[in-house]
Design a protein around this motif. Sequence first.
Motif, short mmCIF file in Angstrom:
data_model
loop_
_atom_site.label_atom_id
_atom_site.label_comp_id
_atom_site.label_asym_id
_atom_site.label_seq_id
_atom_site.Cartn_x
_atom_site.Cartn_y
_atom_site.Cartn_z
N GLY A 16 4.96 5.26 5.15
CA GLY A 16 4.97 5.00 6.59
C GLY A 16 4.01 3.89 6.94
N ALA A 17 4.18 3.34 8.14
CA ALA A 17 3.29 2.29 8.62
C ALA A 17 3.11 2.47 10.12
CB ALA A 17 3.85 0.90 8.31
N SER A 29 6.74 3.30 11.71
CA SER A 29 7.92 3.40 10.85
C SER A 29 7.69 4.48 9.80
CB SER A 29 8.19 2.05 10.17
OG SER A 29 9.26 2.16 9.24
N GLY A 30 8.70 5.36 9.59
CA GLY A 30 8.68 6.34 8.52
C GLY A 30 7.67 7.43 8.66
N LEU A 31 7.24 7.73 9.88
CA LEU A 31 6.22 8.75 10.05
C LEU A 31 6.79 10.08 10.51
CD1 LEU A 31 3.47 6.56 11.73
CD2 LEU A 31 3.60 7.31 9.35
N GLY A 32 8.11 10.17 10.70
CA GLY A 32 8.71 11.43 11.11
C GLY A 32 8.50 11.71 12.57
N ASP A 33 8.91 12.88 12.97
CA ASP A 33 8.83 13.25 14.38
C ASP A 33 7.44 13.73 14.78
OD1 ASP A 33 11.46 12.61 14.75
OD2 ASP A 33 12.20 14.65 14.38
N ALA A 34 6.69 14.27 13.82
CA ALA A 34 5.37 14.78 14.17
C ALA A 34 4.39 14.46 13.05
CB ALA A 34 5.44 16.29 14.41
N PRO A 35 4.05 13.19 12.85
CA PRO A 35 3.16 12.80 11.76
C PRO A 35 1.72 13.20 12.05
CG PRO A 35 3.61 10.93 13.14
CD PRO A 35 4.47 12.04 13.67
N TYR A 71 -4.50 5.28 2.26
CA TYR A 71 -4.49 4.48 3.49
C TYR A 71 -4.88 3.04 3.16
CZ TYR A 71 -6.46 2.56 7.87
OH TYR A 71 -6.77 1.77 8.94
N LEU A 72 -4.15 2.07 3.73
CA LEU A 72 -4.53 0.67 3.62
C LEU A 72 -4.32 0.04 5.00
CD1 LEU A 72 -5.39 -1.81 1.95
CD2 LEU A 72 -2.95 -2.20 1.46
N GLY A 73 -5.40 -0.49 5.56
CA GLY A 73 -5.30 -1.08 6.90
C GLY A 73 -5.98 -2.43 6.98
N VAL A 74 -5.45 -3.29 7.87
CA VAL A 74 -6.03 -4.62 8.11
C VAL A 74 -6.14 -4.84 9.62
CG1 VAL A 74 -5.15 -5.61 5.96
CG2 VAL A 74 -3.77 -5.75 8.05
N PRO A 75 -7.15 -5.63 10.05
CA PRO A 75 -7.26 -5.93 11.49
C PRO A 75 -6.04 -6.73 11.97
CG PRO A 75 -9.28 -6.48 10.33
CD PRO A 75 -8.26 -6.23 9.28
N LEU A 76 -5.61 -6.42 13.17
CA LEU A 76 -4.51 -7.16 13.81
C LEU A 76 -5.14 -8.12 14.82
CD1 LEU A 76 -1.39 -7.35 14.06
CD2 LEU A 76 -1.58 -5.73 15.96
N VAL A 86 -7.32 -6.96 18.18
CA VAL A 86 -6.79 -6.07 19.21
C VAL A 86 -6.38 -4.72 18.66
CG1 VAL A 86 -6.02 -7.97 20.65
CG2 VAL A 86 -4.45 -6.98 18.97
N GLY A 87 -6.27 -4.59 17.31
CA GLY A 87 -5.81 -3.33 16.76
C GLY A 87 -5.78 -3.35 15.25
N VAL A 88 -4.93 -2.48 14.70
CA VAL A 88 -4.87 -2.29 13.25
C VAL A 88 -3.41 -2.19 12.81
CG1 VAL A 88 -5.38 -0.67 11.38
CG2 VAL A 88 -7.10 -1.14 13.13
N LEU A 89 -3.10 -2.82 11.68
CA LEU A 89 -1.83 -2.59 10.98
C LEU A 89 -2.17 -1.80 9.71
CD1 LEU A 89 1.17 -3.02 10.23
CD2 LEU A 89 0.50 -5.23 9.23
N ALA A 90 -1.59 -0.62 9.55
CA ALA A 90 -1.93 0.24 8.40
C ALA A 90 -0.66 0.83 7.78
CB ALA A 90 -2.86 1.36 8.85
N VAL A 91 -0.73 1.04 6.47
CA VAL A 91 0.32 1.75 5.75
C VAL A 91 -0.29 2.98 5.12
CG1 VAL A 91 1.77 -0.27 5.34
CG2 VAL A 91 -0.03 0.31 3.70
N VAL A 92 0.50 4.03 4.98
CA VAL A 92 0.01 5.28 4.37
C VAL A 92 1.05 5.79 3.38
CG1 VAL A 92 -1.37 5.94 6.38
CG2 VAL A 92 1.01 6.66 6.25
N THR A 93 0.55 6.55 2.43
CA THR A 93 1.43 7.24 1.48
C THR A 93 1.10 8.73 1.50
OG1 THR A 93 -0.12 6.91 -0.35
CG2 THR A 93 1.58 5.22 -0.03
N ALA A 94 2.07 9.54 1.05
CA ALA A 94 1.86 11.00 1.05
C ALA A 94 0.88 11.44 -0.03
CB ALA A 94 3.21 11.71 0.87
#
Length: 536
Positions: A53-54, A70-76, A112-117, A124-132
């Motif tokens: 997910g991201a 994206s890809g985080l399901g209905d209740a991440p 978790y992997l995140g970078v400043p946006l 102004v924020g963060v772009l991050a991807v996660v794995t299970a």
Amino acid sequence: MTQEARDASAWRALAAAPRHVVAARSSMLDDAAAHHVFHAVAEASAHALGADGAVVWVEHDGSHLVIGASGLGDAPEAVAAEWSVRTLEGVSPVGIDDASADGATAQRVGAYLGVPLILNGETVGVLAVVTAGPRAWDAEDRARLVSLAQWPTAEIGRIDSTARLRVAEAALVRATQVFDAMGEGIVGLDSEGAVTLVNPAAARMLGWEPAALIGQLLHHVAHYQRPDSSAYPLDQCPMLLTIADGQVRTRRHEVLWRRDGSPLHVDMSVGGLRDDAGAAAAIVVFDDISERLDLERSREDFVSMVSHELRTPLTAISGSLELMDELGDDPESAAQMLGIARRNASRMAGLVDDILDLERAETGRLQLTRSQLDARSVMMQAAEAVSGMATAGQVALIVEPTQTTFWGDESRIVQVLTNLAGNAVRLSPPGAAVTMRAHEAETEVSLEVADHGPGIAEADQQHVFDRFWQAPAGAGTGRKGSGLGLAIALSMARAHGGTITVRSLEGLGSTFTLHVPLRARRSAVPIDRRDSQEPS
């Protein structure tokens, strides 16, 4: 509630509808197209890095709000707050290979992997991807996510540029609409004095189609001579002079020439400018002042005519009084001179009253006191007022019977009919008749005054209501009035919400008709309706 709990609650609410925008730190993020970009970035990031997910966060009022996922399901589960804070404060990616080993409490988040946006130089924020499950993020993962985080900057910039272009296009459309709607004539000239743009008002005033003027030298087609028909030298033309030196020039009472050769009197202003290539150019703005000049001439004629009309009785009065002094004790001659003085004083007073009535009617200070009127009664009053003139001219006055009634100001209606009847009698030959009659229609009453005089030529009929207009020399008996009667009558009719029409044929007489609404309606001129008796 802890920060982590608040973040978890926000994530659950937002991720259930990941394309819904709650808030944005930058006004750019309020744009629907920008939201689409952030969701697309999240989807691309999850796919490119093989993540589960991201998410794209925006920091707002101390909270982290999702604007793309994206890809985080209905209740991440929420990404731990400390990771987001750490990512916002840094300039390099923040990677957590094993979330459980890092002390995270978030369930189903293994890495978790995140970078400043960064947008427009501001974080102004963060772009991050996660794995299970746990994952070792390598340098290529970090570089790829950094590259993906730069995508919104380019896309939002493109959207912003497009928006600015659309705003500019809309402004151009509005400017074009204003340009086309302006009543003043506007013409753009290039360095040679040729027309490069022209608005509809300018083309209409000059008698050209707009496209036909483009490319033509304006001085040669519309400014080539002066009012006295002498040539207008190029080196004195204000338009060409402004092109040469860039100075603003204003000309009052300038004359341009229409395509058909007729003069167009204008006030003109010329300003210098530069075209797209930097060459000298000019913009010409002009206003048709023909009506204003006509009004000025009318005022001059009015003053001249009033002066003449007043001077004549004043001269007669003065002469009569001087003769009375010279006659001494001759009572008969003195009485004759006194009679001349009185008649001329009455004539002068009548002219002053006419001028005042006309001025009151045209400036909205005419007082109307309406009541229900009997048409025959007001016609009889008018007939009585001109009976002496009719008897002297051997003209019969006929008032036809009628039961018609209507609402109006009695004294003003009688004044109008008296003017119409007086003109009819004055222009009728001995033995002729003047007939007054009334007709009632669905919405108005028509009061006619018909004569069998010489009639009015068709070309003259449009002038009969002009101030000081007189019937042509030789028409009727030759007895003339002040020339204000019909102008006053029309003003009175308009004050009642009505009008006056004329039908006439040369040699067959004329019929003037006063049209008055059965019930009062809005008048064509402003009036003072004090003490009106008319029911609502």
